[in-house]
Scaffold this motif. Structure first.
Motif, short mmCIF file in Angstrom:
data_model
loop_
_atom_site.label_atom_id
_atom_site.label_comp_id
_atom_site.label_asym_id
_atom_site.label_seq_id
_atom_site.Cartn_x
_atom_site.Cartn_y
_atom_site.Cartn_z
N VAL A 50 36.23 37.13 40.17
CA VAL A 50 37.14 38.09 40.82
C VAL A 50 36.76 39.51 40.43
N LEU A 51 36.55 39.73 39.14
CA LEU A 51 36.18 41.07 38.68
C LEU A 51 34.85 41.51 39.29
N ALA A 52 33.90 40.59 39.37
CA ALA A 52 32.60 40.93 39.96
C ALA A 52 32.75 41.31 41.42
N ALA A 53 33.60 40.59 42.15
CA ALA A 53 33.82 40.91 43.56
C ALA A 53 34.44 42.30 43.71
N ILE A 54 35.39 42.62 42.85
CA ILE A 54 36.04 43.94 42.92
C ILE A 54 35.03 45.04 42.61
N VAL A 55 34.25 44.84 41.57
CA VAL A 55 33.27 45.85 41.18
C VAL A 55 32.20 46.02 42.25
N SER A 56 31.72 44.91 42.82
CA SER A 56 30.66 45.00 43.82
C SER A 56 31.12 45.70 45.10
N GLN A 57 32.41 45.58 45.42
CA GLN A 57 32.93 46.22 46.63
C GLN A 57 33.51 47.60 46.34
N GLY A 58 33.57 47.97 45.09
CA GLY A 58 34.13 49.28 44.73
C GLY A 58 35.63 49.24 44.62
N CYS A 59 36.28 48.56 45.51
CA CYS A 59 37.72 48.35 45.46
C CYS A 59 38.05 47.26 46.47
N VAL A 60 39.22 46.72 46.37
CA VAL A 60 39.66 45.72 47.34
C VAL A 60 41.11 45.99 47.69
N SER A 61 41.48 45.60 48.88
CA SER A 61 42.88 45.74 49.31
C SER A 61 43.69 44.59 48.72
N ASP A 62 45.00 44.70 48.82
CA ASP A 62 45.87 43.61 48.35
C ASP A 62 45.50 42.30 49.02
#
Length: 121
Positions: A50-62
């Motif tokens: 989850v953290l990797a996905a957030i970091v790779s995308q810069g941010c994520v929506s709810d």
């Protein structure tokens, strides 16, 4: 405070407990405690994902975060049950969609509690 790398911690723990008989579950807890004493935290690989996905995308929506959590098995959308779920003060109609965290996710959130702001549901 300097830390040993995780492999050294494990090696030292195994050497220090050589010859002691313990169940596999007890051994796992002892190893986790040995790592914690050295400043490490055992985190589920799904949470790291989850953290990797957030970091790779810069941010994520709810919505994206909910989708990632559900895809990784860290949460699921269930009907809201006031007897079972804590809405944290939010007004949610019984039966409405509710994001229910898995036990692994709840554990990760408990570990992160000192760094989070707001209520932890």
């Amino acid at each position: 405070m300097s830390h040993n790398d995780p492999i050294t911690v494990l090696r030292n723990h195994v050497i220090a407990t050589d010859g002691q008989i313990a169940s596999p579950g007890t051994k796992a807890v002892e190893i986790e405690r040995a790592l914690e004493r050295e400043g490490y935290t055992v985190v589920a690989t799904e949470a790291v994902g989850v953290l990797a996905a957030i970091v790779s995308q810069g941010c994520v929506s709810d919505w994206q975060l909910q989708s990632i959590l559900c895809r990784l098995g860290l949460a699921k959308i269930v009907p809201f049950d006031p007897e079972k779920h804590d809405a944290g003060g939010a007004e949610i109609d019984p039966g409405a969609d509710f994001l229910e965290y898995s036990d692994a996710m709840k554990h990760v959130l408990r570990l992160a509690r000192p760094h989070l702001r707001g209520a932890l549901n």
